[in-house]
Design a protein around this motif. Sequence first.
Motif, PDB file in Angstrom:
ATOM      1  N   THR A  31      -2.522   5.248  -6.564  1.00  0.00           N
ATOM      2  CA  THR A  31      -3.591   4.237  -6.695  1.00  0.00           C
ATOM      3  C   THR A  31      -4.852   4.626  -5.932  1.00  0.00           C
ATOM      4  O   THR A  31      -5.828   3.884  -5.935  1.00  0.00           O
ATOM      5  N   MET A  48       6.897  10.460  -3.605  1.00  0.00           N
ATOM      6  CA  MET A  48       7.715   9.863  -2.546  1.00  0.00           C
ATOM      7  C   MET A  48       8.420   8.591  -3.020  1.00  0.00           C
ATOM      8  O   MET A  48       8.977   7.856  -2.215  1.00  0.00           O
ATOM      9  N   PRO A  90      -4.567  -3.608   1.948  1.00  0.00           N
ATOM     10  CA  PRO A  90      -5.450  -3.195   0.849  1.00  0.00           C
ATOM     11  C   PRO A  90      -5.183  -4.079  -0.363  1.00  0.00           C
ATOM     12  O   PRO A  90      -4.070  -4.596  -0.505  1.00  0.00           O
ATOM     13  N   GLY A  99       3.181   5.236   2.759  1.00  0.00           N
ATOM     14  CA  GLY A  99       2.810   6.636   2.987  1.00  0.00           C
ATOM     15  C   GLY A  99       1.384   6.904   2.525  1.00  0.00           C
ATOM     16  O   GLY A  99       0.591   7.529   3.230  1.00  0.00           O
ATOM     17  N   GLY A 100       1.054   6.396   1.328  1.00  0.00           N
ATOM     18  CA  GLY A 100      -0.319   6.542   0.806  1.00  0.00           C
ATOM     19  C   GLY A 100      -1.306   5.795   1.690  1.00  0.00           C
ATOM     20  O   GLY A 100      -2.406   6.280   1.978  1.00  0.00           O
ATOM     21  N   GLU A 104      -4.301   7.596   3.757  1.00  0.00           N
ATOM     22  CA  GLU A 104      -5.696   7.229   3.483  1.00  0.00           C
ATOM     23  C   GLU A 104      -6.305   6.396   4.619  1.00  0.00           C
ATOM     24  O   GLU A 104      -7.466   6.004   4.535  1.00  0.00           O
ATOM     25  N   GLU A 157      -4.944  12.536   4.264  1.00  0.00           N
ATOM     26  CA  GLU A 157      -4.915  12.631   2.791  1.00  0.00           C
ATOM     27  C   GLU A 157      -3.980  13.733   2.283  1.00  0.00           C
ATOM     28  O   GLU A 157      -4.308  14.462   1.344  1.00  0.00           O
ATOM     29  N   GLY A 161       0.098  17.577   6.413  1.00  0.00           N
ATOM     30  CA  GLY A 161       1.553  17.459   6.521  1.00  0.00           C
ATOM     31  C   GLY A 161       2.040  16.352   5.601  1.00  0.00           C
ATOM     32  O   GLY A 161       1.242  15.554   5.095  1.00  0.00           O
ATOM     33  N   ILE A 162       3.355  16.328   5.386  1.00  0.00           N
ATOM     34  CA  ILE A 162       3.941  15.280   4.531  1.00  0.00           C
ATOM     35  C   ILE A 162       4.576  14.233   5.441  1.00  0.00           C
ATOM     36  O   ILE A 162       5.466  14.559   6.246  1.00  0.00           O
ATOM     37  N   ASN A 409      -2.136  20.007  -0.579  1.00  0.00           N
ATOM     38  CA  ASN A 409      -3.233  19.297  -1.245  1.00  0.00           C
ATOM     39  C   ASN A 409      -4.544  20.082  -1.243  1.00  0.00           C
ATOM     40  O   ASN A 409      -5.576  19.591  -0.748  1.00  0.00           O
TER      41      ASN A 409
HETATM   42  C1  LIG Z   1      -6.955  -2.252  -7.592  1.00  0.00           C
HETATM   43  C2  LIG Z   1      -7.023  -1.409  -6.343  1.00  0.00           C
HETATM   44  C3  LIG Z   1      -7.421  -2.010  -5.173  1.00  0.00           C
HETATM   45  C4  LIG Z   1      -7.510  -1.250  -3.999  1.00  0.00           C
HETATM   46  N1  LIG Z   1      -7.899  -1.863  -2.837  1.00  0.00           N
HETATM   47  C5  LIG Z   1      -7.956  -1.158  -1.700  1.00  0.00           C
HETATM   48  C6  LIG Z   1      -8.347  -1.787  -0.476  1.00  0.00           C
HETATM   49  O1  LIG Z   1      -8.639  -2.985  -0.433  1.00  0.00           O
HETATM   50  N2  LIG Z   1      -8.387  -1.040   0.629  1.00  0.00           N
HETATM   51  C7  LIG Z   1      -8.064   0.284   0.621  1.00  0.00           C
HETATM   52  O2  LIG Z   1      -8.089   0.912   1.688  1.00  0.00           O
HETATM   53  N3  LIG Z   1      -7.710   0.911  -0.521  1.00  0.00           N
HETATM   54  C8  LIG Z   1      -7.644   0.229  -1.677  1.00  0.00           C
HETATM   55  N4  LIG Z   1      -7.289   0.861  -2.837  1.00  0.00           N
HETATM   56  C9  LIG Z   1      -7.028   2.308  -2.849  1.00  0.00           C
HETATM   57  C10 LIG Z   1      -5.541   2.724  -2.717  1.00  0.00           C
HETATM   58  O3  LIG Z   1      -4.671   1.708  -3.142  1.00  0.00           O
HETATM   59  C11 LIG Z   1      -5.234   3.133  -1.289  1.00  0.00           C
HETATM   60  O4  LIG Z   1      -5.957   4.305  -0.957  1.00  0.00           O
HETATM   61  C12 LIG Z   1      -3.739   3.383  -1.021  1.00  0.00           C
HETATM   62  O5  LIG Z   1      -3.589   3.613   0.360  1.00  0.00           O
HETATM   63  C13 LIG Z   1      -3.176   4.565  -1.782  1.00  0.00           C
HETATM   64  O6  LIG Z   1      -1.762   4.479  -1.730  1.00  0.00           O
HETATM   65  P1  LIG Z   1      -0.858   5.212  -2.825  1.00  0.00           P
HETATM   66  O7  LIG Z   1       0.557   5.003  -2.460  1.00  0.00           O
HETATM   67  O8  LIG Z   1      -1.252   4.824  -4.178  1.00  0.00           O
HETATM   68  O9  LIG Z   1      -1.267   6.730  -2.540  1.00  0.00           O
HETATM   69  P2  LIG Z   1      -1.699   7.864  -3.579  1.00  0.00           P
HETATM   70  O10 LIG Z   1      -2.872   7.450  -4.372  1.00  0.00           O
HETATM   71  O11 LIG Z   1      -0.502   8.341  -4.339  1.00  0.00           O
HETATM   72  O12 LIG Z   1      -2.132   9.014  -2.547  1.00  0.00           O
HETATM   73  C14 LIG Z   1      -3.269   8.837  -1.750  1.00  0.00           C
HETATM   74  C15 LIG Z   1      -3.422  10.056  -0.824  1.00  0.00           C
HETATM   75  O13 LIG Z   1      -2.360  10.069   0.121  1.00  0.00           O
HETATM   76  C16 LIG Z   1      -1.602  11.269   0.041  1.00  0.00           C
HETATM   77  N5  LIG Z   1      -0.212  10.888   0.279  1.00  0.00           N
HETATM   78  C17 LIG Z   1       0.515   9.958  -0.360  1.00  0.00           C
HETATM   79  N6  LIG Z   1       1.732   9.858   0.198  1.00  0.00           N
HETATM   80  C18 LIG Z   1       1.772  10.743   1.217  1.00  0.00           C
HETATM   81  C19 LIG Z   1       2.758  11.128   2.181  1.00  0.00           C
HETATM   82  N7  LIG Z   1       3.973  10.563   2.210  1.00  0.00           N
HETATM   83  N8  LIG Z   1       2.444  12.082   3.077  1.00  0.00           N
HETATM   84  C20 LIG Z   1       1.231  12.672   3.072  1.00  0.00           C
HETATM   85  N9  LIG Z   1       0.261  12.354   2.196  1.00  0.00           N
HETATM   86  C21 LIG Z   1       0.534  11.403   1.279  1.00  0.00           C
HETATM   87  C22 LIG Z   1      -1.886  11.824  -1.359  1.00  0.00           C
HETATM   88  O14 LIG Z   1      -1.757  13.216  -1.414  1.00  0.00           O
HETATM   89  C23 LIG Z   1      -3.336  11.393  -1.562  1.00  0.00           C
HETATM   90  O15 LIG Z   1      -4.201  12.298  -0.932  1.00  0.00           O
HETATM   91  C24 LIG Z   1      -7.199   0.139  -4.030  1.00  0.00           C
HETATM   92  C25 LIG Z   1      -6.807   0.730  -5.245  1.00  0.00           C
HETATM   93  C26 LIG Z   1      -6.717  -0.029  -6.372  1.00  0.00           C
HETATM   94  C27 LIG Z   1      -6.294   0.632  -7.645  1.00  0.00           C
END
Ligand SMILES: Cc1cc2nc3c(=O)[nH]c(=O)nc-3n(C[C@H](O)[C@H](O)[C@H](O)COP(=O)(O)OP(=O)(O)OC[C@H]3O[C@@H](n4cnc5c(N)ncnc54)[C@H](O)[C@@H]3O)c2cc1C
Length: 420
Positions: A31, A48, A90, A99-100, A104, A157, A161-162, A409
């Motif tokens: 996301t 993950m 978020p 984790g994401g 982030e 990001e 590391g993972i 990455n």
């Molecule tokens: C509708 C919507 C609303 C949102 N609102 C917000 C908000 O209010 N605030 C906000 O901050 N963000 C928001 N976001 C953005 C997003 O949801 C965040 O950035 C969220 O933290 C990403 O999580 P994810 O699990 O989807 O990670 P991903 O998108 O899968 O990955 C994000 C990054 O993290 C890395 N990553 C993921 N997992 C790991 C791990 N285990 N170890 C190391 N690296 C890892 C990935 O390589 C990538 O670089 C929003 C997105 C959407 C679609």
Amino acid sequence: VALPQNTAEVARIVRLANQENIPLVPRGAGTGLTGGAVAAHGGIVLSMERMNQILELDQANRLAVVQPGLINGDLNRQAAKYGLFYPPDPASVDFSTLGGNIAENAGGMRAVKYGVTKNFVMGLEVVLATGQIIHTGSKCVKDVVGFSLSELFVGSEGSLGIITQATLRLLPLPPKQGTLMALFPSMQKAAQILPAMARAHITPSILEFMDHQCLKALDAKEGTSLASRAAALLLIEVDGQKEKVGADLSLLADLCRQNEALKTDQAKNAPDRERLWSKRRSLHASLHLIKSRWEEEDISVPVAQLPEMLKSLDQVASEHNLVMANFGHFGDGNIHISFAGKDHDLNQSQTLAIRREIYQAAVNLEGRIAAEHGIGLDKTDEISWNLDHSTIEFMTRLKEFLDPVQILNPGKVLPGRERK
Ligand SMILES: Cc1cc2nc3c(=O)[nH]c(=O)nc-3n(C[C@H](O)[C@H](O)[C@H](O)COP(=O)(O)OP(=O)(O)OC[C@H]3O[C@@H](n4cnc5c(N)ncnc54)[C@H](O)[C@@H]3O)c2cc1C
């Protein structure tokens, strides 16, 4: 796509990728809004999603030990059973992973009072690019044993590391929440609430704003006529003990009226609160009723500079003949900007030029080109607008030290990262 189930499996996959020089892209729920989880160089996507367990929920120590694929909202639903909560929220809480969120350094609406993800990470388990497993931090509130390494990985990001496990701080659920919506004749009038609240010593748990274009979008969705009556909307929430919440809410309503609010609407019960919040939650969908495609940006400025930043955005919109909708986190200076050509589609170079004008306006006010959505693939070329040469060089050396073959990455965060 590899779907490991435990840390040992992650370490084996990482070791293999390192030996064979295969790019490795960690992925939570995908996301992220800057392309961080996109496998731009091909290679292995390390999903993950199967590592999604709560390993410990420790009421006495107010913490949780979780796997990285756990959805943020799932942790909160479980924590609530113990009267606890995890504050970073978020808008993607119900579908993004912890984790994401950690990778982030995700923010959210409650950041104005509680802070962002980094303020709640007590410790991490991380698999390095070599496959080595390290542990940062601990379950102790006070801990000065060795370097403070957790923050190195928070917001990295997936490039250093993972993250395979996290110890997260929880807080007691506030006994009461109160919500207020206020409509203002102009954004400037709405902005006056910020110093007024500071003078009254009120710290809201949420302070969100929407501009006139957002009101038009809400009208299109809900059949209301907000935009003909007002130019800005604030959604304010306070939490804490019942009496204090009640007192703060009436003071806030007074402050809004003193600053020429056209209307204030206080939630009387849970469904009423939901009714007010649905406006904010449906905003994204509402905007797409006006334009099918928007370019989206995420910047922040020091809180007091927010009205100035909004003026600059108006200027950018009128110079480029744009429809622009601004909303976001008034209380912490974070603006989400959606723009599109008024009567023309924007090509890539026009979009880039507009984005850069927005970044420049933020930088002029000591702001940041990325507030909570990361750098990812999108902003690597502009990272130098906020970071000086020696800082970028230091980060580059750190990346080279931790990931010498550059499998983690690649192409994200740092500028000009060609793979070896
Ligand atoms: C509708 C919507 C609303 C949102 N609102 C917000 C908000 O209010 N605030 C906000 O901050 N963000 C928001 N976001 C953005 C997003 O949801 C965040 O950035 C969220 O933290 C990403 O999580 P994810 O699990 O989807 O990670 P991903 O998108 O899968 O990955 C994000 C990054 O993290 C890395 N990553 C993921 N997992 C790991 C791990 N285990 N170890 C190391 N690296 C890892 C990935 O390589 C990538 O670089 C929003 C997105 C959407 C679609």
